[in-house]
Design an enzyme around this catalytic site. Structure first.
Site, mmCIF file in Angstrom:
data_model
loop_
_atom_site.group_PDB
_atom_site.id
_atom_site.type_symbol
_atom_site.label_atom_id
_atom_site.label_comp_id
_atom_site.label_asym_id
_atom_site.label_seq_id
_atom_site.Cartn_x
_atom_site.Cartn_y
_atom_site.Cartn_z
ATOM 1 C CG ASP A 28 -0.263 -0.004 2.517
ATOM 2 O OD1 ASP A 28 0.961 0.247 2.543
ATOM 3 O OD2 ASP A 28 -0.917 -0.238 3.532
ATOM 4 C CG ASP B 181 -5.851 -5.340 1.937
ATOM 5 O OD1 ASP B 181 -5.474 -5.047 3.085
ATOM 6 O OD2 ASP B 181 -6.467 -4.525 1.216
#
Lengths: 389, 389
Positions: free
Chosen positions: A92, A285
């Site tokens: 991320d 996720d």
């Protein structure tokens, strides 16, 4: 082309595909276990392959930047080599952690200044730095650096935030095109000889726009104009009710290219994921399966169970009848005892089981889509699965 | 006969042998990892077999009696079945934990009354109850219930305590002979078909007598008169200097039968164990390798290292060049990062490594004794091994 679609479900938007990355192919829909600090909590890389059947894990740019820091990751040859995990990694951008963990945030056109959650030191994260960190980590998929608005959020704030995210998206794309290859360890390092080094690092956009349909559309269109390898829907799972979560997906997906993967960030429960797959989502996720494991919760086909409960004191059955063969021999009674005694082995067994449950759900979904039976599969799953508070 | 001697070292009292138990044969000298609450902390039974090469583990009667309690262990078919560990188990008697953990101890002829360390409830442990718990657990080797005098200890106290331990030893032996088979799950339960059920539970005596040579001799002689399957030296590793620890062994061993195993309880460092092997000790147990692992210490052939240290920040080497192949891929730098980040995987890797180090030291000692090179091996080891504070 890095994403190849295989099948569409005739009744829903559900689809299967394969996403190709430098460290291997990922079948979709897929769930990515979260390795916040370089590895999935309590587990080893071998267990993630052998038991969980993980195809890709997620690393947190914010955490890895603060500790061990860029110098260690660079000198150790990137996160794959450092952590011994040689399958795909998605990172991320750090935007969400800055929003959720850091203190004294100051957002400007340039980036975000904040006090980090470890020692309170002032740190500045910009779109360019986020991309540099992700390149140095050497993730297979990098995410653009976005601003994540809170929930609920005024339309004016959401619109301004979205515009900033779009401008940052362009800066991320520009930096990535010009500089990424100079930092990516598997493009620099000849030790990674087994790699398909013709694969560059992929970069995904993140659709923002809070709960506003027209802003979600605007964000999607602006990102598609810039052009990314895949598109996430961000700013969800931030406290909004479930129907708003589904609406955010519904408001973004129609404006995203069909031949690029779509990724719903930071969720969800098993039924939520099935609903999102039905709406055309390819990737997920979530820390949830491992976080609740560390609090004693195991997913089963009849819903979650809490292993501390007295009812399991003498229960000789495994956590779930379909758990991985490696976990079949451990009784609920033994795991309950270990959990109550504070033994880490219980957290491992529960984490392994929950991730195995999640990855099995993805395999079952793919099979059902290929067989044209996804709606039946989803309804059947939901019928047996009792949500618990 | 359950203990078969193979070899004696010509220069020292070091020897090799095989101890036969219901769940398998144990080569000696051997180290037993400690599974306080039913399993070795942070590790799985499979890892103990595949990586550590453990031949036997130790279970704590005191802990298992308090939690999960006798009813759970009985209904789940004993500790082997409950924990899925199907190799030998030795249980201590609870005497040492009552001494070191419990509060408000009141010792009488009958037994020890104490407030347990979990909820403070009053609990009474007697020689008979200790034996019943150990039979219900179904350990392969039970220890007699002793009183462990503190260090330092007046001679009068040590003498009185020793006499009490001898009287308790007789009660343990009597109860064991008359009642153990009625409680031992693998003698009751036909599900354990693979077991050599002709093996009964072994029972070991514990030599006490503090630092007094004549009391150690007296204790050893009295226990040998009662007759046990093996003999431990207890009341050591309780804060005394190392030379007192060695003297306790030297004062006991000459009065113990040569054809029975000798077990030094609750120790030690690698050099201490080699010194004790040289003095004729066959068995060891200690929480140290796993406890210091959880504090970041790894054993190496050059002495212990502290993984938190800055010097390992960029160290690409494994913890030790001779660590298990499974652990070779993990760099000191990565384990250091995981440890600093509070990740449990680091505690597992360090625990696996330390126990592998201990069990390898036992294998090396056995080989050296068989080859007649034990003294050279010991001196060589000590020369490279730098003790650290």
């Amino acid at each position: 082309m890095s994403f190849k679609l295989h099948h569409h479900c005739s009744e829903t938007s559900a689809r299967t595909g394969t996403l190709s990355t430098a460290h291997g192919d990922i079948p979709t829909p897929i769930f990515m276990p979260v390795g916040t600090q370089g590895m999935v909590k309590t587990l080893s890389p071998d267990e993630l392959v052998d038991i969980v059947d993980a195809k890709i894990i997620l690393g947190n740019t914010y955490h890895l930047y603060l500790r061990p820091g860029l110098e260690v990751i660079r000198k150790m040859g990137g996160l794959h080599k450092f952590s011994t995990w040689d399958k795909p990694i998605l990172t991320d951008s750090g935007g969400f952690q800055v929003w959720s963990l850091a203190k004294l945030r100051k957002i400007s056109e340039q980036g975000v200044e904040f006090s980090n959650h470890i020692d309170g030191a002032k740190t500045m994260l910009t779109p360019e730095l986020s991309m540099e960190i992700q390149a140095t980590i050497g993730s297979d998929i990098a995410m653009l650096f976005d601003e994540c608005p809170p929930y609920p959020c005024e339309q004016k704030y959401a619109a301004d935030s979205l515009s900033l995210t779009t401008r940052w998206a362009q800066r991320c794309k520009d930096w990535h095109e010009q500089n990424a290859a100079k930092h990516i360890p598997w493009q620099l390092n000849t030790q990674h000889s087994k790699l398909k080094t013709d694969h560059r690092q992929l970069i995904f956009g993140i659709v923002q726009g809070s709960t506003y349909a027209e802003l979600r559309e605007q964000s999607a269109r602006e990102l598609v104009d810039i052009g990314f390898d895949g598109y996430a829907v961000g700013g969800i799972s931030v406290g909004e009710p479930e129907h708003e979560m589904m609406r955010a997906i519904e408001n973004a997906v129609p404006f995203l290219p069909k031949d690029k993967p779509r990724y719903a960030m930071g969720l969800g429960t098993p039924p939520q994921m099935l609903e999102m797959i039905a709406r055309g989502v390819d990737m997920f996720d979530c820390v949830m399966p491992t976080r609740v494991a560390r609090h004693g919760t195991a997913f089963t086909e009849q819903g979650p169970i809490h292993i501390k409960n007295k009812e399991f004191e003498f229960d000789p059955r495994p956590l779930d009848q379909n758990t991985h063969p490696y976990l079949q021999k451990y009784s609920r009674a033994f795991i309950r005892h270990l959990f109550r005694a504070g033994e880490m082995l219980s957290l491992r067994l529960l984490s392994l089981h929950n991730l195995h449950f999640y990855l099995r759900l993805m395999r079952q979904s793919r099979e059902a889509i290929e067989n044209g039976t996804f709606t039946t599969f989803k309804n059947n799953f939901n019928q047996h699965y009792i949500q618990q508070p």
